[in-house]
Scaffold this active site. Structure first.
Site, PDB file in Angstrom:
ATOM      1  N   MET A  91       0.830  -1.031  -0.030  1.00  0.00           N
ATOM      2  CA  MET A  91      -0.094  -0.410   0.189  1.00  0.00           C
ATOM      3  C   MET A  91       0.479   1.398   0.175  1.00  0.00           C
ATOM      4  O   MET A  91       0.049   2.092  -0.549  1.00  0.00           O
ATOM      5  CB  MET A  91      -0.982  -0.414   1.123  1.00  0.00           C
ATOM      6  CG  MET A  91      -0.584   0.436   2.709  1.00  0.00           C
ATOM      7  SD  MET A  91      -1.088   1.101   3.989  1.00  0.00           S
ATOM      8  CE  MET A  91      -1.889   2.265   3.580  1.00  0.00           C
ATOM      9  N   TYR A  92       2.207   1.595   0.354  1.00  0.00           N
ATOM     10  CA  TYR A  92       2.977   2.799   0.144  1.00  0.00           C
ATOM     11  C   TYR A  92       2.915   3.175  -1.104  1.00  0.00           C
ATOM     12  O   TYR A  92       4.474   2.372  -1.514  1.00  0.00           O
ATOM     13  CB  TYR A  92       4.076   2.422   1.115  1.00  0.00           C
ATOM     14  CG  TYR A  92       4.231   1.367   2.231  1.00  0.00           C
ATOM     15  CD1 TYR A  92       3.257   1.887   3.312  1.00  0.00           C
ATOM     16  CD2 TYR A  92       5.413   0.773   3.412  1.00  0.00           C
ATOM     17  CE1 TYR A  92       3.206   1.342   4.475  1.00  0.00           C
ATOM     18  CE2 TYR A  92       5.479   0.505   4.010  1.00  0.00           C
ATOM     19  CZ  TYR A  92       4.324   0.376   4.874  1.00  0.00           C
ATOM     20  OH  TYR A  92       4.370   0.194   6.474  1.00  0.00           O
ATOM     21  N   SER A  93       2.781   4.511  -0.542  1.00  0.00           N
ATOM     22  CA  SER A  93       2.843   4.905  -2.558  1.00  0.00           C
ATOM     23  C   SER A  93       2.356   4.543  -3.477  1.00  0.00           C
ATOM     24  O   SER A  93       2.151   4.684  -5.071  1.00  0.00           O
ATOM     25  CB  SER A  93       4.156   5.124  -2.634  1.00  0.00           C
ATOM     26  OG  SER A  93       4.846   6.153  -2.059  1.00  0.00           O
TER      27      SER A  93
END
Length: 356
Positions: A91-93
Protein backbone atom coordinates in the site's frame (compact mmCIF):
# COMPACT_ATOMS: atom_id res chain seq x y z
CA UNK A 1 13.43 -20.76 31.51
CA UNK A 2 13.67 -17.22 32.75
CA UNK A 3 12.88 -16.29 36.32
CA UNK A 4 10.15 -13.84 37.24
CA UNK A 5 11.09 -10.19 37.15
CA UNK A 6 9.29 -6.87 37.41
CA UNK A 7 7.69 -5.62 34.23
CA UNK A 8 7.84 -2.02 33.10
CA UNK A 9 4.41 -1.49 34.64
CA UNK A 10 5.53 -2.80 38.02
CA UNK A 11 3.69 -6.13 37.79
CA UNK A 12 5.64 -9.42 38.08
CA UNK A 13 5.96 -11.34 34.86
CA UNK A 14 5.38 -15.07 35.11
CA UNK A 15 8.18 -17.34 33.90
CA UNK A 16 7.47 -18.34 30.32
CA UNK A 17 8.63 -21.14 28.06
CA UNK A 18 10.30 -20.16 24.81
CA UNK A 19 11.36 -16.69 25.97
CA UNK A 20 13.02 -14.74 23.18
CA UNK A 21 16.31 -13.28 24.35
CA UNK A 22 17.80 -11.33 21.46
CA UNK A 23 21.52 -12.00 21.16
CA UNK A 24 23.63 -9.61 19.17
CA UNK A 25 26.34 -11.02 16.95
CA UNK A 26 29.73 -10.55 18.55
CA UNK A 27 31.38 -10.43 15.13
CA UNK A 28 30.94 -7.48 12.82
CA UNK A 29 32.16 -7.80 9.25
CA UNK A 30 35.02 -5.47 8.29
CA UNK A 31 33.70 -2.15 7.07
CA UNK A 32 30.31 -2.79 8.63
CA UNK A 33 28.86 -1.20 11.73
CA UNK A 34 25.39 -2.67 12.17
CA UNK A 35 25.27 -5.63 14.55
CA UNK A 36 23.18 -8.67 13.73
CA UNK A 37 20.75 -10.97 15.49
CA UNK A 38 18.35 -13.78 14.72
CA UNK A 39 14.79 -12.83 13.83
CA UNK A 40 12.79 -14.19 16.75
CA UNK A 41 13.38 -17.93 17.06
CA UNK A 42 13.91 -18.35 13.33
CA UNK A 43 17.30 -18.96 11.77
CA UNK A 44 17.11 -15.76 9.72
CA UNK A 45 19.88 -13.28 10.59
CA UNK A 46 19.03 -9.59 10.38
CA UNK A 47 20.69 -6.28 11.21
CA UNK A 48 19.55 -4.76 14.52
CA UNK A 49 18.16 -1.84 12.52
CA UNK A 50 15.58 -2.27 9.76
CA UNK A 51 15.20 0.52 7.22
CA UNK A 52 11.51 1.39 6.96
CA UNK A 53 10.66 2.21 3.36
CA UNK A 54 7.29 3.94 3.68
CA UNK A 55 9.25 7.19 3.29
CA UNK A 56 10.28 6.27 -0.27
CA UNK A 57 7.99 6.10 -3.28
CA UNK A 58 6.13 9.11 -4.63
CA UNK A 59 5.12 12.40 -2.97
CA UNK A 60 1.83 12.11 -4.84
CA UNK A 61 0.83 9.63 -2.12
CA UNK A 62 1.98 11.76 0.85
CA UNK A 63 3.81 15.13 0.63
CA UNK A 64 6.65 13.97 2.90
CA UNK A 65 7.50 10.89 0.78
CA UNK A 66 10.79 10.98 -1.17
CA UNK A 67 10.95 9.90 -4.80
CA UNK A 68 13.48 7.48 -6.28
CA UNK A 69 16.19 10.09 -6.84
CA UNK A 70 16.00 11.46 -3.32
CA UNK A 71 15.70 7.97 -1.81
CA UNK A 72 18.87 6.62 -3.43
CA UNK A 73 21.36 8.07 -0.84
CA UNK A 74 19.44 6.46 2.03
CA UNK A 75 19.62 2.97 0.60
CA UNK A 76 23.28 3.49 -0.22
CA UNK A 77 24.09 4.65 3.31
CA UNK A 78 22.11 1.84 4.91
CA UNK A 79 23.98 -0.78 2.90
CA UNK A 80 27.33 0.89 3.62
CA UNK A 81 26.60 0.67 7.35
CA UNK A 82 25.71 -3.01 7.17
CA UNK A 83 21.93 -2.79 7.27
CA UNK A 84 20.53 -5.84 5.48
CA UNK A 85 16.85 -5.61 6.53
CA UNK A 86 14.32 -3.54 4.54
CA UNK A 87 10.59 -3.30 5.23
CA UNK A 88 7.86 -1.99 2.94
CA UNK A 89 4.20 -2.73 2.11
CA UNK A 90 2.15 -2.98 -1.05
CA UNK A 91 0.00 0.00 0.00
CA UNK A 92 2.91 2.42 0.52
CA UNK A 93 2.75 4.94 -2.33
CA UNK A 94 0.22 2.57 -3.92
CA UNK A 95 3.00 0.14 -4.86
CA UNK A 96 5.68 2.67 -5.80
CA UNK A 97 7.55 2.05 -2.54
CA UNK A 98 8.09 -1.58 -3.51
CA UNK A 99 9.22 -0.50 -6.98
CA UNK A 100 11.77 1.96 -5.59
CA UNK A 101 13.03 -0.58 -3.05
CA UNK A 102 13.52 -3.28 -5.63
CA UNK A 103 15.17 -1.00 -8.17
CA UNK A 104 17.61 0.67 -5.77
CA UNK A 105 18.69 -2.57 -4.10
CA UNK A 106 19.30 -4.15 -7.48
CA UNK A 107 21.16 -1.03 -8.59
CA UNK A 108 23.41 -1.27 -5.52
CA UNK A 109 24.58 -4.69 -6.67
CA UNK A 110 24.25 -6.46 -3.32
CA UNK A 111 23.62 -10.19 -3.89
CA UNK A 112 20.01 -11.15 -3.17
CA UNK A 113 20.99 -13.77 -0.61
CA UNK A 114 22.59 -11.04 1.53
CA UNK A 115 19.39 -8.99 1.69
CA UNK A 116 16.31 -9.46 3.87
CA UNK A 117 13.26 -7.94 2.18
CA UNK A 118 9.91 -7.70 3.94
CA UNK A 119 6.56 -6.51 2.62
CA UNK A 120 2.94 -6.60 3.75
CA UNK A 121 -0.57 -7.38 2.54
CA UNK A 122 -4.08 -6.34 3.66
CA UNK A 123 -4.88 -2.77 2.75
CA UNK A 124 -6.84 -1.82 -0.39
CA UNK A 125 -4.89 -1.86 -3.66
CA UNK A 126 -7.87 -0.90 -5.82
CA UNK A 127 -11.58 -0.18 -5.65
CA UNK A 128 -12.71 -3.79 -6.04
CA UNK A 129 -13.71 -5.66 -2.83
CA UNK A 130 -11.34 -8.49 -3.74
CA UNK A 131 -8.36 -6.12 -3.90
CA UNK A 132 -8.05 -5.92 -0.11
CA UNK A 133 -8.13 -8.01 3.05
CA UNK A 134 -6.69 -11.43 3.77
CA UNK A 135 -8.83 -13.71 1.62
CA UNK A 136 -7.06 -16.47 -0.27
CA UNK A 137 -7.90 -14.73 -3.53
CA UNK A 138 -6.33 -11.42 -2.52
CA UNK A 139 -3.25 -12.92 -0.88
CA UNK A 140 -2.44 -14.97 -4.00
CA UNK A 141 -2.81 -11.93 -6.25
CA UNK A 142 -1.03 -9.60 -3.83
CA UNK A 143 2.12 -11.69 -3.40
CA UNK A 144 2.57 -11.96 -7.19
CA UNK A 145 2.02 -8.22 -7.60
CA UNK A 146 4.52 -7.43 -4.83
CA UNK A 147 7.16 -9.73 -6.33
CA UNK A 148 6.70 -8.10 -9.72
CA UNK A 149 7.10 -4.60 -8.29
CA UNK A 150 10.08 -5.62 -6.18
CA UNK A 151 11.72 -7.41 -9.10
CA UNK A 152 12.50 -10.52 -7.08
CA UNK A 153 11.42 -14.17 -7.00
CA UNK A 154 10.67 -14.18 -3.28
CA UNK A 155 10.41 -12.04 -0.18
CA UNK A 156 12.10 -13.06 3.01
CA UNK A 157 9.22 -11.97 5.25
CA UNK A 158 5.58 -11.68 4.13
CA UNK A 159 3.41 -9.97 6.73
CA UNK A 160 -0.29 -9.40 7.25
CA UNK A 161 -0.66 -5.65 7.75
CA UNK A 162 -3.70 -5.89 10.03
CA UNK A 163 -6.24 -8.44 11.27
CA UNK A 164 -9.08 -9.24 8.86
CA UNK A 165 -12.41 -9.44 10.67
CA UNK A 166 -14.22 -10.67 7.54
CA UNK A 167 -12.08 -13.65 6.53
CA UNK A 168 -11.85 -16.94 8.46
CA UNK A 169 -8.47 -17.32 10.16
CA UNK A 170 -8.04 -20.78 8.64
CA UNK A 171 -8.40 -19.39 5.12
CA UNK A 172 -5.78 -16.70 5.70
CA UNK A 173 -3.28 -19.03 7.35
CA UNK A 174 -3.66 -21.74 4.70
CA UNK A 175 -3.07 -19.18 1.96
CA UNK A 176 0.06 -17.84 3.70
CA UNK A 177 1.29 -21.41 4.19
CA UNK A 178 0.85 -22.07 0.47
CA UNK A 179 2.75 -18.87 -0.37
CA UNK A 180 5.69 -20.19 1.67
CA UNK A 181 5.45 -23.68 0.16
CA UNK A 182 5.41 -22.15 -3.32
CA UNK A 183 8.76 -20.50 -2.54
CA UNK A 184 7.39 -16.97 -2.80
CA UNK A 185 8.11 -16.15 0.86
CA UNK A 186 10.60 -17.61 3.30
CA UNK A 187 8.83 -16.59 6.53
CA UNK A 188 5.56 -14.97 7.53
CA UNK A 189 4.82 -12.26 10.08
CA UNK A 190 1.93 -10.27 11.51
CA UNK A 191 1.35 -6.66 12.50
CA UNK A 192 -0.78 -4.70 14.95
CA UNK A 193 -3.79 -6.52 16.37
CA UNK A 194 -5.13 -7.52 19.78
CA UNK A 195 -3.18 -10.18 21.65
CA UNK A 196 -6.18 -12.55 21.77
CA UNK A 197 -6.42 -12.38 17.97
CA UNK A 198 -2.74 -13.18 17.53
CA UNK A 199 -3.01 -16.01 20.07
CA UNK A 200 -5.87 -17.53 18.06
CA UNK A 201 -3.85 -17.33 14.87
CA UNK A 202 -0.79 -18.95 16.45
CA UNK A 203 -2.92 -21.70 17.99
CA UNK A 204 -4.70 -22.36 14.69
CA UNK A 205 -1.37 -22.63 12.85
CA UNK A 206 -0.14 -25.20 15.35
CA UNK A 207 -3.44 -27.12 15.30
CA UNK A 208 -3.47 -27.38 11.51
CA UNK A 209 0.27 -27.88 11.07
CA UNK A 210 0.68 -24.66 9.09
CA UNK A 211 3.58 -22.22 8.83
CA UNK A 212 3.71 -20.07 11.99
CA UNK A 213 4.34 -16.38 12.28
CA UNK A 214 7.92 -15.59 13.29
CA UNK A 215 7.43 -11.85 13.86
CA UNK A 216 5.04 -9.26 15.23
CA UNK A 217 5.38 -5.76 13.79
CA UNK A 218 3.68 -3.83 16.57
CA UNK A 219 3.26 -0.23 17.65
CA UNK A 220 5.86 0.20 20.39
CA UNK A 221 7.96 3.13 21.56
CA UNK A 222 8.62 5.24 24.65
CA UNK A 223 5.43 7.24 24.09
CA UNK A 224 3.23 4.19 23.48
CA UNK A 225 3.95 1.15 25.68
CA UNK A 226 0.56 -0.53 25.96
CA UNK A 227 2.00 -3.53 24.11
CA UNK A 228 3.91 -4.42 27.27
CA UNK A 229 0.66 -5.52 28.93
CA UNK A 230 -0.35 -8.48 26.73
CA UNK A 231 1.16 -8.64 23.23
CA UNK A 232 4.81 -8.61 24.22
CA UNK A 233 4.46 -11.27 26.96
CA UNK A 234 2.57 -13.42 24.42
CA UNK A 235 5.33 -13.02 21.84
CA UNK A 236 7.99 -13.84 24.42
CA UNK A 237 6.15 -17.01 25.38
CA UNK A 238 5.66 -18.07 21.76
CA UNK A 239 9.13 -17.21 20.51
CA UNK A 240 7.94 -14.46 18.18
CA UNK A 241 10.39 -11.64 17.44
CA UNK A 242 9.32 -8.00 17.65
CA UNK A 243 10.08 -5.53 14.86
CA UNK A 244 8.27 -2.40 16.14
CA UNK A 245 6.89 0.21 13.77
CA UNK A 246 7.10 3.88 14.65
CA UNK A 247 9.97 3.40 17.14
CA UNK A 248 10.44 7.18 17.20
CA UNK A 249 6.70 7.88 17.38
CA UNK A 250 6.76 9.10 13.78
CA UNK A 251 9.55 11.53 14.64
CA UNK A 252 7.99 12.94 17.83
CA UNK A 253 10.71 11.39 20.02
CA UNK A 254 13.35 12.86 17.71
CA UNK A 255 11.96 16.35 18.29
CA UNK A 256 10.33 16.94 14.91
CA UNK A 257 7.40 18.80 16.45
CA UNK A 258 9.67 21.63 17.55
CA UNK A 259 11.64 21.42 14.31
CA UNK A 260 8.45 21.91 12.30
CA UNK A 261 9.22 19.26 9.68
CA UNK A 262 6.94 18.67 6.70
CA UNK A 263 5.84 15.33 8.13
CA UNK A 264 5.04 16.75 11.56
CA UNK A 265 2.82 19.32 9.88
CA UNK A 266 1.24 17.14 7.16
CA UNK A 267 0.97 13.67 8.74
CA UNK A 268 -2.57 13.51 10.15
CA UNK A 269 -2.00 10.00 11.51
CA UNK A 270 0.73 11.30 13.82
CA UNK A 271 -1.72 13.78 15.29
CA UNK A 272 -4.18 10.96 15.99
CA UNK A 273 -1.58 8.81 17.74
CA UNK A 274 0.44 11.33 19.75
CA UNK A 275 -1.45 14.23 21.23
CA UNK A 276 -1.36 13.84 25.00
CA UNK A 277 0.41 16.37 27.17
CA UNK A 278 2.04 13.43 28.90
CA UNK A 279 3.72 12.50 25.62
CA UNK A 280 5.60 15.79 25.72
CA UNK A 281 6.99 14.90 29.15
CA UNK A 282 8.37 11.66 27.71
CA UNK A 283 9.95 13.63 24.87
CA UNK A 284 11.53 15.95 27.44
CA UNK A 285 12.98 13.00 29.37
CA UNK A 286 14.52 11.66 26.16
CA UNK A 287 16.01 15.07 25.38
CA UNK A 288 17.47 15.27 28.89
CA UNK A 289 19.26 11.92 28.64
CA UNK A 290 20.41 12.76 25.11
CA UNK A 291 21.90 16.05 26.26
CA UNK A 292 23.80 14.38 29.09
CA UNK A 293 25.18 11.81 26.65
CA UNK A 294 25.91 14.32 23.88
CA UNK A 295 23.90 12.38 21.31
CA UNK A 296 20.71 13.10 19.31
CA UNK A 297 17.40 12.22 21.05
CA UNK A 298 16.64 9.66 18.33
CA UNK A 299 19.64 7.58 19.40
CA UNK A 300 18.41 7.46 22.98
CA UNK A 301 14.86 6.50 22.02
CA UNK A 302 16.10 3.72 19.73
CA UNK A 303 18.68 2.52 22.27
CA UNK A 304 15.87 2.13 24.82
CA UNK A 305 14.02 -0.18 22.43
CA UNK A 306 17.16 -2.12 21.58
CA UNK A 307 17.69 -2.79 25.29
CA UNK A 308 14.40 -4.72 25.36
CA UNK A 309 15.43 -8.38 24.98
CA UNK A 310 12.38 -9.32 22.92
CA UNK A 311 12.99 -6.67 20.23
CA UNK A 312 14.82 -8.02 17.20
CA UNK A 313 15.00 -4.77 15.21
CA UNK A 314 13.04 -1.52 15.22
CA UNK A 315 11.84 -0.34 11.81
CA UNK A 316 13.31 3.12 11.34
CA UNK A 317 12.26 5.62 8.69
CA UNK A 318 14.86 8.08 7.41
CA UNK A 319 14.25 11.32 5.55
CA UNK A 320 17.35 13.32 6.51
CA UNK A 321 20.99 12.39 5.71
CA UNK A 322 21.91 11.76 9.35
CA UNK A 323 18.90 9.58 10.22
CA UNK A 324 20.42 6.26 9.09
CA UNK A 325 23.73 7.01 10.80
CA UNK A 326 21.95 7.92 14.05
CA UNK A 327 19.89 4.74 13.94
CA UNK A 328 22.89 2.47 13.48
CA UNK A 329 24.81 4.36 16.19
CA UNK A 330 21.97 3.61 18.63
CA UNK A 331 22.87 -0.08 18.49
CA UNK A 332 26.11 0.63 20.36
CA UNK A 333 24.63 3.12 22.85
CA UNK A 334 24.37 1.36 26.20
CA UNK A 335 21.98 3.02 28.63
CA UNK A 336 22.32 2.69 32.39
CA UNK A 337 19.52 1.24 34.50
CA UNK A 338 18.97 4.70 35.97
CA UNK A 339 18.66 6.25 32.52
CA UNK A 340 16.14 3.60 31.50
CA UNK A 341 14.15 4.21 34.68
CA UNK A 342 14.19 7.96 34.04
CA UNK A 343 12.98 7.46 30.46
CA UNK A 344 10.11 5.25 31.59
CA UNK A 345 9.07 7.20 34.68
CA UNK A 346 6.85 9.77 32.94
CA UNK A 347 4.74 7.29 30.98
CA UNK A 348 0.98 7.27 31.48
CA UNK A 349 -1.48 4.68 30.11
CA UNK A 350 -2.93 5.25 26.63
CA UNK A 351 -5.97 3.93 24.82
CA UNK A 352 -5.17 1.19 22.33
CA UNK A 353 -3.75 2.87 19.23
CA UNK A 354 -2.63 1.65 15.82
CA UNK A 355 -4.70 -1.52 15.39
CA UNK A 356 -6.82 -0.06 12.59
Amino acid sequence: MKSSKPSSFGQPEAPCFGYVDVRESETISPGRFAKFTQLGKSGLVISRICLGCMTYGTPKWRPWVLDEVDARPFYKKALELGVNFFDTADMYSAGASEEVLGKLLKEAGTPRDRLVIATKVFNPMGDDPNQQGLSRKHIMHAIDDSLRRLGTDYVDLYQIHRFDYETPIEETLTALHDVVKAGKARYIGASSMFAWQFARMLHTSSRLGLTRFVTMQNHYNLVYREEEREMIPLCRAEGVGLIPWSPLARGVLAGNRKAGTVRSQEDDYTKKLYTQEADDRVVESVAKVAKSRGVPPAQVALAWLLHKPQVSAPIVGASKPHHVQDAVAAVSLKLTQQEIADLESTYVPHPVLGHH
